[in-house]
Design a protein around this motif. Sequence first.
Motif, PDB file in Angstrom:
ATOM      1  N   CYS A  23     -56.314   7.487 -21.333  1.00 61.02           N
ATOM      2  CA  CYS A  23     -55.209   8.481 -21.920  1.00 61.02           C
ATOM      3  C   CYS A  23     -54.987   7.806 -23.293  1.00 61.02           C
ATOM      4  N   GLU A  24     -55.576   6.853 -23.862  1.00 61.65           N
ATOM      5  CA  GLU A  24     -55.512   6.417 -25.212  1.00 61.65           C
ATOM      6  C   GLU A  24     -54.262   5.311 -25.312  1.00 61.65           C
ATOM      7  N   ARG A  25     -53.476   5.076 -24.305  1.00 59.66           N
ATOM      8  CA  ARG A  25     -52.474   4.018 -24.178  1.00 59.66           C
ATOM      9  C   ARG A  25     -53.137   2.690 -24.327  1.00 59.66           C
ATOM     10  N   GLU A  26     -52.647   1.671 -25.220  1.00 61.72           N
ATOM     11  CA  GLU A  26     -53.306   0.521 -25.565  1.00 61.72           C
ATOM     12  C   GLU A  26     -52.178  -0.639 -24.919  1.00 61.72           C
ATOM     13  N   TRP A  27     -52.909  -1.702 -24.388  1.00 61.37           N
ATOM     14  CA  TRP A  27     -52.066  -2.883 -24.299  1.00 61.37           C
ATOM     15  C   TRP A  27     -52.823  -4.244 -24.729  1.00 61.37           C
ATOM     16  N   PHE A  43     -47.260   6.570 -15.532  1.00 62.58           N
ATOM     17  CA  PHE A  43     -47.075   7.602 -16.544  1.00 62.58           C
ATOM     18  C   PHE A  43     -47.083   8.709 -15.566  1.00 62.58           C
ATOM     19  N   PRO A  44     -46.121   9.916 -16.147  1.00 61.76           N
ATOM     20  CA  PRO A  44     -46.125  11.224 -15.465  1.00 61.76           C
ATOM     21  C   PRO A  44     -47.496  11.996 -15.155  1.00 61.76           C
ATOM     22  N   GLU A  45     -48.437  11.760 -16.068  1.00 61.56           N
ATOM     23  CA  GLU A  45     -49.808  12.211 -16.081  1.00 61.56           C
ATOM     24  C   GLU A  45     -50.846  11.562 -15.334  1.00 61.56           C
ATOM     25  N   CYS A  46     -50.532  10.263 -14.867  1.00 66.94           N
ATOM     26  CA  CYS A  46     -51.416   9.447 -13.889  1.00 66.94           C
ATOM     27  C   CYS A  46     -51.912  10.150 -12.749  1.00 66.94           C
ATOM     28  N   PRO A  47     -51.158  10.624 -11.956  1.00 69.83           N
ATOM     29  CA  PRO A  47     -51.759  11.299 -10.944  1.00 69.83           C
ATOM     30  C   PRO A  47     -52.854  12.490 -10.914  1.00 69.83           C
TER      31      PRO A  47
END
Length: 83
Positions: A23-27, A43-47
């Motif tokens: 999803c392009e999130r970074e850690w 995150f809401p879109e994870c499922p």
Amino acid sequence: MPKPKSIKPTPRPAAPVTFRAGCEREWVVASTEPDLAYTEQAFPECPLCPHRVEPEGTLPFCTLRPVGTAHPFAALAGLDWPE
């Protein structure tokens, strides 16, 4: 005669690495691993995320890869499949 001591390699210290999810999130995580599994799915879109992996018998996860590394199946994109 004394037994020789075994020499253990010194593990290299974990350096901060920026990992990216589908999803392009970074850690930024201090790790020596080539990829990580994100199991929180917070995150809401994870499922509904197309990058979500749902193995049998364990929690779903998303694979986090270091920024700038190719997808593990990227090399298959150039294959010429016989008809």
